[in-house]
Design a protein around this motif. Structure first.
Motif, PDB file in Angstrom:
ATOM      1  N   LEU A   6       0.936  -1.056   0.035  1.00  0.00           N
ATOM      2  CA  LEU A   6      -0.089   0.049   0.010  1.00  0.00           C
ATOM      3  C   LEU A   6       0.870   1.247   0.099  1.00  0.00           C
ATOM      4  O   LEU A   6       0.497   2.285  -0.254  1.00  0.00           O
ATOM      5  CB  LEU A   6      -0.858   0.008   1.187  1.00  0.00           C
ATOM      6  N   MET A  41      -5.733  -3.116  -1.480  1.00  0.00           N
ATOM      7  CA  MET A  41      -6.526  -2.818  -0.292  1.00  0.00           C
ATOM      8  C   MET A  41      -7.780  -3.494  -0.294  1.00  0.00           C
ATOM      9  O   MET A  41      -8.042  -4.221   1.008  1.00  0.00           O
ATOM     10  CB  MET A  41      -6.892  -1.241  -0.140  1.00  0.00           C
ATOM     11  N   CYS A  79      -6.916   3.541   5.511  1.00  0.00           N
ATOM     12  CA  CYS A  79      -6.248   3.137   4.284  1.00  0.00           C
ATOM     13  C   CYS A  79      -7.072   2.936   3.300  1.00  0.00           C
ATOM     14  O   CYS A  79      -6.746   3.100   1.908  1.00  0.00           O
ATOM     15  CB  CYS A  79      -5.293   1.899   4.615  1.00  0.00           C
ATOM     16  N   THR A  82      -8.209   6.381   1.919  1.00  0.00           N
ATOM     17  CA  THR A  82      -7.120   6.807   0.978  1.00  0.00           C
ATOM     18  C   THR A  82      -7.080   5.882  -0.378  1.00  0.00           C
ATOM     19  O   THR A  82      -6.931   6.875  -1.229  1.00  0.00           O
ATOM     20  CB  THR A  82      -5.772   6.580   1.809  1.00  0.00           C
ATOM     21  N   ALA A  83      -7.007   4.665  -0.075  1.00  0.00           N
ATOM     22  CA  ALA A  83      -7.061   4.202  -1.447  1.00  0.00           C
ATOM     23  C   ALA A  83      -8.289   4.351  -2.409  1.00  0.00           C
ATOM     24  O   ALA A  83      -8.023   4.202  -3.604  1.00  0.00           O
ATOM     25  CB  ALA A  83      -6.842   2.607  -1.360  1.00  0.00           C
ATOM     26  N   GLN A 112       0.239  10.258  -1.474  1.00  0.00           N
ATOM     27  CA  GLN A 112      -0.688   9.126  -1.055  1.00  0.00           C
ATOM     28  C   GLN A 112       0.166   8.086  -0.328  1.00  0.00           C
ATOM     29  O   GLN A 112      -0.047   7.595   0.883  1.00  0.00           O
ATOM     30  CB  GLN A 112      -1.049   8.573  -2.148  1.00  0.00           C
ATOM     31  N   THR A 116      -0.406   6.946   3.663  1.00  0.00           N
ATOM     32  CA  THR A 116      -0.774   5.714   4.069  1.00  0.00           C
ATOM     33  C   THR A 116       0.295   5.373   5.130  1.00  0.00           C
ATOM     34  O   THR A 116      -0.165   4.475   6.129  1.00  0.00           O
ATOM     35  CB  THR A 116      -0.593   4.932   2.838  1.00  0.00           C
TER      36      THR A 116
END
Length: 478
Positions: A6, A41, A79, A82-83, A112, A116
């Motif tokens: 990630l 993810m 996470c 964010t993804a 990013q 993360t």
């Protein structure tokens, strides 16, 4: 390995982007990199094993620091946010033009990776490294691709956040020297025994850094200008994701490291947060610029989450963590609509708009859904978290809940006023030829609206994700 991927995917993707000279290649590659991170993810979410959720390797052994990553329920949720956010941002702004697009998208992906990393770091020095990695690309994004006042605004933003980071580093080094084995590992730092006085001093060093990042009143003054002057894609990252770094850090670092100080200063933090909620809501009512209105609205919502983290009860903590995700989704939807309006009409001023609903009904419907979710209408995602947070605040102190509740009324006022002035009423020469959603914006907003209703109707999976974190934080106080 999932945790490492990630970070590596956007990190390497960002580096590669710098070497792609064609605009279309840079855009397409960055979108593919963000989609790859989202795929990883989703795979990690469906195949949760301890080995996949953790990673550790030698990094700086001479300093007692390792490259240690750990994904629990709360960090998994953030996470995933964010993804999910990055492909939505890239899709919704795909038609936007940027000077040196390879550099722009390279810095976006590096940001990013930094964000993360903050959510995954299980080592104090590594946490600080990612904290700064998320900040530095944003500085270049704002200073090079921002508005007319970008240099002054970016300088203010950088100074605020850099000073906060230095204060945190001082506190982190002090903790490091209190560990028996001189280690930056999360568990070693947790195990340090401090006096109440030591905790009190260190609490404010760390809280200053986190409060600036959120931001919480009175550390908020950089935010409206930075949101206004930044490219909208960057503003999306700042408001949907980077503010969560500060909130997350309170749960992962501040409260577990300094529980006695958190109890000692809970009224101070909650009081500042509640003042910020009402103050920001009043300022939002005075705004004509859509970006500034949304910026002040965000401060009000962050204030409620900040207050709820310190109420020391299950309802408040659970509501705050669920709202981490909901606020990110909702504010992302608001920025997508604002960007489309600015790109199409060349203005963000409500006084220069009007009557868009007549020409763009799909855009209007989706904006109304996002806006009403932002004011926590029942059956939308924000209602779940906001109800729990106010319930927790009420249990802590009824007066805080009563004063903070004013922000609900004010939020409805400025949101409905915005909808009425921008989308209804009489059109003008600017909006006479308004066009409805293009394909890219339609896809992005459809994802946002789907998330709003799914979480609003069935929030159980998110409750399950954060339950262990809530139990752990409440156990720290006992």
């Amino acid at each position: 390995m999932i945790a490492l991927l990630l970070i590596l995917i956007p990190l390497l993707g960002g580096v590669v982007s710098f070497f792609l000279k064609e605009e279309k290649a840079a855009k397409s590659f960055s979108l593919l990199a963000s989609l790859a991170a989202l795929a990883v993810m989703i795979f990690g979410f469906m195949n949760r094993t301890e080995a996949a959720m953790q990673f550790q390797a030698a990094w700086l052994p001479q300093l007692g620091s390792s490259f240690a990553l750990k994904m629990d329920g709360m960090s998994m949720m953030l996470c995933f946010l964010t993804a999910l956010a990055y492909p939505v941002i890239f899709i919704s702004t795909f038609r936007n033009k940027y000077k040196d697009p390879n550099s722009f998208y390279g810095f976006m992906l590096l940001t990013q990776a930094g964000i993360t990393g903050v959510f995954l770091a299980a080592d104090g020095l590594l946490f600080y490294f990612f904290w700064e990695l998320a900040l530095i690309p944003v500085y270049f994004l704002c200073s090079k691709w921002g508005g007319e006042r970008r240099i002054a605004v970016t300088f203010k933003f950088f100074i605020y956040t850099f000073v906060g980071s230095l204060l945190m580093l001082v506190g982190l080094l002090y903790l490091y020297y209190q560990t028996p084995d001189l280690s930056f590992s999360l568990q070693s730092l947790y195990d340090v025994k401090l006096t109440v006085k030591q905790q009190g001093l260190l609490f404010w060093l760390f809280f200053a850094a986190f409060a600036i990042k959120m931001p919480v009143f009175p550390f908020h003054t950089w935010q409206p200008d930075a949101y206004e002057e930044s490219p909208t894609a960057v503003t999306m990252v700042l408001s949907a994701l980077m503010v969560k770094m500060g909130l997350f850090a309170v749960v992962r670092w501040l409260i577990p490291l300094f529980p006695a100080a958190a109890l000692q200063f809970d009224n101070v933090v909650i009081g500042l947060s509640v003042i910020g909620m009402v103050y920001a809501s009043i300022l939002a009512m005075q705004q004509d610029d859509l970006k500034r209105l949304t910026a002040y609205s965000s401060i009000a919502h962050i204030g409620l989450m900040s207050a709820a983290l310190f109420v020391n009860n299950e309802s408040g903590l659970q509501g705050a963590m669920i709202q981490f995700f909901s606020h990110g989704v909702n504010v992302l939807g608001m920025w997508i609509v604002i960007d489309m309006i600015e790109q199409q009409f060349g203005t963000r001023k409500m006084s220069e708009l009007g009557g868009i609903a007549q020409k763009a009904p799909a855009l209007t419907i989706l904006l109304v859904i996002v806006a009403l979710a932002n004011v926590a209408l029942p059956l939308t995602n924000a209602f779940v978290g906001e109800f729990l947070m106010f319930n927790g605040l009420f249990k802590f102190n009824v007066w805080y809940a009563a004063v903070g509740g004013l922000s609900i009324i004010l939020s409805a006022v400025y949101t409905l006023r915005m909808i009425q002035k921008v989308f209804y009423g009489n059109g003008n020469t600017r909006t006479a030829n308004a066009q409805d959603l293009n394909l890219f914006t339609r896809i992005a907003l459809s994802v946002i609206v789907a998330a709003i209703f799914i979480m609003g109707v069935y929030p159980k999976p998110v409750f399950a994700l954060v339950s262990d974190t809530v139990t752990t934080v409440l156990g720290i106080y006992k």
